[in-house]
Design a protein around this motif. Structure first.
Motif, PDB file in Angstrom:
ATOM      1  N   PHE A  41     -86.618 -49.897 -83.723  1.00 24.51           N
ATOM      2  CA  PHE A  41     -87.993 -49.967 -83.830  1.00 24.51           C
ATOM      3  C   PHE A  41     -89.108 -50.779 -82.612  1.00 24.51           C
ATOM      4  O   PHE A  41     -88.283 -52.079 -82.203  1.00 24.51           O
ATOM      5  CB  PHE A  41     -88.131 -51.532 -84.799  1.00 24.51           C
ATOM      6  N   ASP A  42     -90.166 -50.022 -81.953  1.00 26.84           N
ATOM      7  CA  ASP A  42     -90.472 -50.066 -80.654  1.00 26.84           C
ATOM      8  C   ASP A  42     -91.937 -51.352 -81.321  1.00 26.84           C
ATOM      9  O   ASP A  42     -92.716 -49.844 -82.392  1.00 26.84           O
ATOM     10  CB  ASP A  42     -90.683 -48.790 -79.988  1.00 26.84           C
ATOM     11  N   ARG A  43     -92.336 -51.889 -80.846  1.00 31.33           N
ATOM     12  CA  ARG A  43     -94.021 -51.955 -81.075  1.00 31.33           C
ATOM     13  C   ARG A  43     -95.184 -51.403 -80.667  1.00 31.33           C
ATOM     14  O   ARG A  43     -95.828 -51.862 -80.890  1.00 31.33           O
ATOM     15  CB  ARG A  43     -93.583 -53.807 -80.361  1.00 31.33           C
ATOM     16  N   ILE A  47     -90.882 -46.970 -85.245  1.00 32.27           N
ATOM     17  CA  ILE A  47     -89.101 -46.363 -85.649  1.00 32.27           C
ATOM     18  C   ILE A  47     -89.324 -45.372 -84.499  1.00 32.27           C
ATOM     19  O   ILE A  47     -90.174 -44.177 -84.823  1.00 32.27           O
ATOM     20  CB  ILE A  47     -89.497 -46.597 -87.042  1.00 32.27           C
ATOM     21  N   LYS A  48     -87.857 -45.471 -83.940  1.00 31.75           N
ATOM     22  CA  LYS A  48     -87.469 -44.429 -82.989  1.00 31.75           C
ATOM     23  C   LYS A  48     -86.907 -43.234 -84.166  1.00 31.75           C
ATOM     24  O   LYS A  48     -86.102 -43.725 -84.820  1.00 31.75           O
ATOM     25  CB  LYS A  48     -86.431 -44.764 -81.760  1.00 31.75           C
ATOM     26  N   ASP A  49     -86.954 -41.946 -83.878  1.00 34.88           N
ATOM     27  CA  ASP A  49     -86.559 -40.712 -84.903  1.00 34.88           C
ATOM     28  C   ASP A  49     -84.900 -40.930 -84.508  1.00 34.88           C
ATOM     29  O   ASP A  49     -84.577 -40.549 -85.519  1.00 34.88           O
ATOM     30  CB  ASP A  49     -87.006 -39.326 -84.076  1.00 34.88           C
ATOM     31  N   ASN A  50     -84.374 -40.885 -83.437  1.00 35.09           N
ATOM     32  CA  ASN A  50     -82.731 -40.770 -83.123  1.00 35.09           C
ATOM     33  C   ASN A  50     -82.251 -42.073 -84.012  1.00 35.09           C
ATOM     34  O   ASN A  50     -82.233 -42.668 -82.422  1.00 35.09           O
ATOM     35  CB  ASN A  50     -82.484 -40.224 -81.672  1.00 35.09           C
ATOM     36  N   ILE A  60     -85.005 -53.068 -74.318  1.00 36.30           N
ATOM     37  CA  ILE A  60     -86.733 -53.773 -73.830  1.00 36.30           C
ATOM     38  C   ILE A  60     -86.648 -54.936 -74.998  1.00 36.30           C
ATOM     39  O   ILE A  60     -87.332 -54.496 -75.488  1.00 36.30           O
ATOM     40  CB  ILE A  60     -87.702 -53.267 -73.679  1.00 36.30           C
ATOM     41  N   PRO A  61     -86.388 -55.981 -73.799  1.00 35.68           N
ATOM     42  CA  PRO A  61     -86.396 -57.238 -74.732  1.00 35.68           C
ATOM     43  C   PRO A  61     -88.080 -57.770 -75.583  1.00 35.68           C
ATOM     44  O   PRO A  61     -89.127 -57.114 -74.510  1.00 35.68           O
ATOM     45  CB  PRO A  61     -86.579 -58.473 -73.441  1.00 35.68           C
ATOM     46  N   LEU A  62     -88.318 -58.208 -76.509  1.00 31.55           N
ATOM     47  CA  LEU A  62     -89.465 -58.505 -77.529  1.00 31.55           C
ATOM     48  C   LEU A  62     -90.501 -57.360 -77.238  1.00 31.55           C
ATOM     49  O   LEU A  62     -91.151 -57.033 -78.128  1.00 31.55           O
ATOM     50  CB  LEU A  62     -90.162 -59.160 -76.032  1.00 31.55           C
ATOM     51  N   VAL A  63     -90.142 -56.024 -77.142  1.00 35.49           N
ATOM     52  CA  VAL A  63     -90.473 -55.186 -77.484  1.00 35.49           C
ATOM     53  C   VAL A  63     -89.919 -54.479 -78.233  1.00 35.49           C
ATOM     54  O   VAL A  63     -90.408 -54.067 -79.410  1.00 35.49           O
ATOM     55  CB  VAL A  63     -90.968 -54.014 -76.424  1.00 35.49           C
TER      56      VAL A  63
END
Length: 277
Positions: A41-43, A47-50, A60-63
């Protein structure tokens, strides 16, 4: 002391720098265990598809935040109470082996929830829906006699229903099938009456066989008497004399085999010692 203090200070700063660097690197890494997948999950992008496979990966921390799902087959027992076509209460227990489709994990996280949430949200509803729809097509007696057919229909319908949520069912077993107390007592009473009817039919058939045997025996005796009368009419007293001779031979043969029988010659006196009273 001043040079030594400076050396300790530089060492402390170096150690602190290494620790911070290690913490930073550690926060940028995550590991997906064997038999699992991760959904990121990216802020900023969502949500990434793969899904991410097994091994160690960067984020990426915190992201970015990883959500882990097991893709191994997991057992689950489900019990549902429903009604049959003839309005009998039926308790059915299922044991299923399920796993999520790895390619459907992003939609599962988006629409249903995490690894802990989605089984509790999906299975109680779809199993109750499928079982009630299938059981309602059969009478209580048909559920017993056609259990394999019922199990097959439940397996087909439940597999199709779970597939729409991105879940694969590896196995579905109908482990328990029970009815209400009234129906169970009625079945037991019917079995007892059937057993009594079978016993009564057996007794009737036995009496018929005994009656038939008596008739056959009587017909045999009558036929024998007719043949004997016919033989007497044809042979006269000769047949009777022949029967007397045959009877005497049989008696003599039986007496000759008995050790307790003594033969006394005709016209001779034989003294035998008899015990005194």
């Amino acid at each position: 002391n001043s040079p030594m203090s400076a050396s300790f200070s530089r060492l402390a700063i170096f150690g602190g720098g290494l620790f911070m660097l290690g913490s930073a690197v550690s926060s940028c890494l995550y590991t997906v265990r064997a038999g699992h997948r991760a959904v990121i999950f990216d802020r900023f992008t969502g949500i990434k598809d793969n899904p991410v496979g097994e091994g160690t990966h960067f984020l990426i921390p915190l992201v970015q935040t990883p959500y882990f799902y097991s893709v191994r087959s997991t057992p689950r027992n489900i019990t549902v109470t429903t009604g049959s076509k003839d309005l009998q209460n039926v308790n059915i227990s299922l044991r299923i082996l399920y796993r999520p489709n790895p390619q459907a994990l992003p939609s599962i996280l988006k629409e249903i929830g995490s690894e802990r949430d989605y089984p509790e949200k999906i299975f109680p509803s779809i199993t109750a829906e499928v079982l009630k729809a299938v059981v309602a097509r059969y009478d209580a007696s048909e559920l017993i006699t056609q259990r394999e057919l019922v199990s097959m229909k439940v397996r087909e319908d439940l597999t199709d229903r779970a597939r729409s949520f991105g879940i694969v069912l590896d196995d579905i077993s109908l482990t328990h099938l029970a009815f209400g107390r009234e129906f169970t007592e009625a079945v037991e009473a019917k079995q007892v009456s059937q057993q009594e009817a079978e016993r009564a039919r057996f007794l009737v058939e036995k009496e018929e066989q005994v009656k038939l045997a008596r008739i056959i025996a009587a017909e045999g005796d009558s036929q024998g008497a007719l043949l004997l009368a016919k033989a007497l009419n044809e042979a006269g007293e000769g047949l009777i004399e022949l029967r007397k001779i045959e009877a005497a031979e049989e008696i003599a043969t039986n007496l000759s085999k008995n050790r307790n029988v003594s033969y006394i010659p005709q016209g001779q006196n034989v003294l035998m010692s008899l015990p005194t009273q």
